[in-house]
Scaffold this motif. Structure first.
Motif, PDB file in Angstrom:
ATOM      1  N   UNK A  82       9.084   3.976   6.766  1.00 21.30           N
ATOM      2  CA  UNK A  82       7.453   3.382   6.877  1.00 21.30           C
ATOM      3  C   UNK A  82       8.096   2.192   7.911  1.00 21.30           C
ATOM      4  N   UNK A  83       6.198   1.632   9.112  1.00 19.98           N
ATOM      5  CA  UNK A  83       6.244   1.203   9.808  1.00 19.98           C
ATOM      6  C   UNK A  83       4.301  -0.003   9.725  1.00 19.98           C
ATOM      7  N   UNK A  84       4.668  -0.790   8.558  1.00 15.96           N
ATOM      8  CA  UNK A  84       4.032  -2.017   8.142  1.00 15.96           C
ATOM      9  C   UNK A  84       3.683  -3.310   8.910  1.00 15.96           C
ATOM     10  N   UNK A  85       2.408  -2.660   9.581  1.00 15.81           N
ATOM     11  CA  UNK A  85       1.728  -3.952   9.994  1.00 15.81           C
ATOM     12  C   UNK A  85       0.808  -5.134   9.295  1.00 15.81           C
ATOM     13  N   UNK A  86       0.308  -5.822   9.173  1.00 12.27           N
ATOM     14  CA  UNK A  86       1.453  -6.565   9.715  1.00 12.27           C
ATOM     15  C   UNK A  86       2.585  -7.191   9.027  1.00 12.27           C
ATOM     16  N   UNK A  87       3.982  -7.641  10.008  1.00  7.59           N
ATOM     17  CA  UNK A  87       5.218  -7.178   9.291  1.00  7.59           C
ATOM     18  C   UNK A  87       5.474  -8.178   7.433  1.00  7.59           C
ATOM     19  N   UNK A  88       4.710  -9.303   7.068  1.00 10.67           N
ATOM     20  CA  UNK A  88       4.600 -10.043   6.607  1.00 10.67           C
ATOM     21  C   UNK A  88       4.472  -9.607   5.225  1.00 10.67           C
ATOM     22  N   UNK A  89       3.731  -8.509   4.970  1.00  8.37           N
ATOM     23  CA  UNK A  89       3.478  -7.568   3.659  1.00  8.37           C
ATOM     24  C   UNK A  89       4.164  -6.585   3.456  1.00  8.37           C
ATOM     25  N   UNK A  90       5.027  -5.836   4.551  1.00  4.19           N
ATOM     26  CA  UNK A  90       5.935  -4.983   4.240  1.00  4.19           C
ATOM     27  C   UNK A  90       6.815  -4.894   2.918  1.00  4.19           C
ATOM     28  N   UNK A  91       7.451  -5.743   2.712  1.00  4.23           N
ATOM     29  CA  UNK A  91       8.545  -6.141   1.031  1.00  4.23           C
ATOM     30  C   UNK A  91       7.128  -5.448  -0.233  1.00  4.23           C
ATOM     31  N   UNK A  92       6.207  -6.651  -0.380  1.00  4.71           N
ATOM     32  CA  UNK A  92       5.100  -6.309  -0.902  1.00  4.71           C
ATOM     33  C   UNK A  92       4.607  -5.142  -0.881  1.00  4.71           C
ATOM     34  N   UNK A  93       4.241  -4.193   0.405  1.00  2.70           N
ATOM     35  CA  UNK A  93       4.093  -2.954   0.170  1.00  2.70           C
ATOM     36  C   UNK A  93       4.654  -1.737  -0.805  1.00  2.70           C
ATOM     37  N   UNK A  94       5.921  -2.111   0.204  1.00  4.83           N
ATOM     38  CA  UNK A  94       7.024  -1.331  -0.053  1.00  4.83           C
ATOM     39  C   UNK A  94       7.562  -0.851  -2.272  1.00  4.83           C
ATOM     40  N   UNK A  95       7.313  -2.311  -2.499  1.00  4.06           N
ATOM     41  CA  UNK A  95       7.743  -1.989  -3.843  1.00  4.06           C
ATOM     42  C   UNK A  95       6.030  -2.365  -4.415  1.00  4.06           C
ATOM     43  N   UNK A  96       4.774  -1.857  -3.903  1.00  3.80           N
ATOM     44  CA  UNK A  96       3.597  -1.190  -4.700  1.00  3.80           C
ATOM     45  C   UNK A  96       3.813   1.059  -4.456  1.00  3.80           C
ATOM     46  N   UNK A  97       4.677   0.467  -3.036  1.00  2.00           N
ATOM     47  CA  UNK A  97       4.328   2.310  -2.640  1.00  2.00           C
ATOM     48  C   UNK A  97       5.956   2.938  -3.713  1.00  2.00           C
ATOM     49  N   UNK A  98       6.731   1.482  -4.001  1.00  2.00           N
ATOM     50  CA  UNK A  98       7.985   2.821  -5.014  1.00  2.00           C
ATOM     51  C   UNK A  98       7.243   3.065  -6.202  1.00  2.00           C
ATOM     52  N   UNK A  99       6.430   1.613  -6.649  1.00  2.96           N
ATOM     53  CA  UNK A  99       5.347   1.915  -7.841  1.00  2.96           C
ATOM     54  C   UNK A  99       4.957   2.975  -7.962  1.00  2.96           C
ATOM     55  N   UNK A 100       5.063   3.669  -7.082  1.00  3.70           N
ATOM     56  CA  UNK A 100       3.905   4.573  -7.308  1.00  3.70           C
ATOM     57  C   UNK A 100       4.266   6.424  -6.691  1.00  3.70           C
ATOM     58  N   UNK A 101       5.599   6.078  -6.622  1.00  9.64           N
ATOM     59  CA  UNK A 101       5.741   6.876  -6.303  1.00  9.64           C
ATOM     60  C   UNK A 101       5.965   8.841  -6.568  1.00  9.64           C
ATOM     61  N   UNK A 102       5.781   8.373  -8.070  1.00 13.80           N
ATOM     62  CA  UNK A 102       4.851   9.705  -8.516  1.00 13.80           C
ATOM     63  C   UNK A 102       3.799  10.335  -7.827  1.00 13.80           C
ATOM     64  N   UNK A 103       3.332   8.936  -8.034  1.00 10.38           N
ATOM     65  CA  UNK A 103       1.812   9.508  -7.715  1.00 10.38           C
ATOM     66  C   UNK A 103       1.228  10.488  -6.026  1.00 10.38           C
ATOM     67  N   UNK A 104       2.423   9.177  -5.432  1.00  9.24           N
ATOM     68  CA  UNK A 104       2.479   9.794  -4.163  1.00  9.24           C
ATOM     69  C   UNK A 104       3.101  11.020  -3.845  1.00  9.24           C
ATOM     70  N   UNK A 105       4.242  11.599  -4.692  1.00  4.94           N
ATOM     71  CA  UNK A 105       4.624  13.126  -4.563  1.00  4.94           C
ATOM     72  C   UNK A 105       4.012  13.687  -5.349  1.00  4.94           C
ATOM     73  N   UNK A 106       3.191  13.467  -6.253  1.00  2.00           N
ATOM     74  CA  UNK A 106       1.680  14.806  -7.226  1.00  2.00           C
ATOM     75  C   UNK A 106       0.890  15.189  -5.678  1.00  2.00           C
ATOM     76  N   UNK A 107       0.064  14.035  -5.227  1.00  2.00           N
ATOM     77  CA  UNK A 107      -0.287  14.487  -4.052  1.00  2.00           C
ATOM     78  C   UNK A 107      -0.139  14.912  -3.337  1.00  2.00           C
TER      79      UNK A 107
END
Length: 131
Positions: free
Chosen positions: A54-79
């Motif tokens: 993933x490329x996330x802009x602005x870059x300073x929010x990348x780590x925070x967003x990655x944590x959120x994405x990993x936490x929602x991995x089952x829902x993302x996979x289902x969708x």
């Protein structure tokens, strides 16, 4: 080893649908001004695992967003499974990583222009993780 045509095709389908899912989730979550793009998807030869960069802009929010994405991995996979049910029998297990290649290129350009010289300032030479 080079990717097969099937791997490339599946990676392309996953990449296209993941962009819609992730960007839609960011805007629904109230994150204005955040751009999430899927720069690369690599699918294993047995089609059971997929690495999503993933490329996330602005870059300073990348780590925070990655944590959120990993936490929602089952829902993302289902969708994603719902969207690709006519193309895939099984949904690969998704692993998400931040693609830091643009940041790395920016550092190289600054070094070449002389703005930040890594020879005089060795702290600029951080170790780059390859995933």
């Amino acid at each position: 080893m080079e990717e097969s045509q099937r791997q490339k095709k599946i990676a392309s389908v996953l990449q296209r649908d993941l962009v819609d899912i992730l960007q839609g989730a960011a805007t629904q979550g109230g994150m204005r001004g955040v751009i999430i793009s899927v720069s690369k998807v690599r699918v294993t030869a047995d089609l059971t695992d997929a690495k999503v960069y993933l490329s996330i802009f602005p870059n300073d929010k990348a780590k925070e967003l990655l944590v959120g994405i990993k936490a929602n991995k089952p829902m993302i996979r289902h969708e994603l499974a719902q969207r690709t049910r006519n193309q895939l029998r099984r949904m690969p297990v998704l692993e998400f990583y931040v693609d830091d290649s643009l940041e790395h290129i920016d550092k190289i350009e600054k070094s070449l222009k002389g703005e930040e010289n890594p020879i005089t300032n060795p702290d600029l030479l951080d170790k780059r993780n390859k995933g």
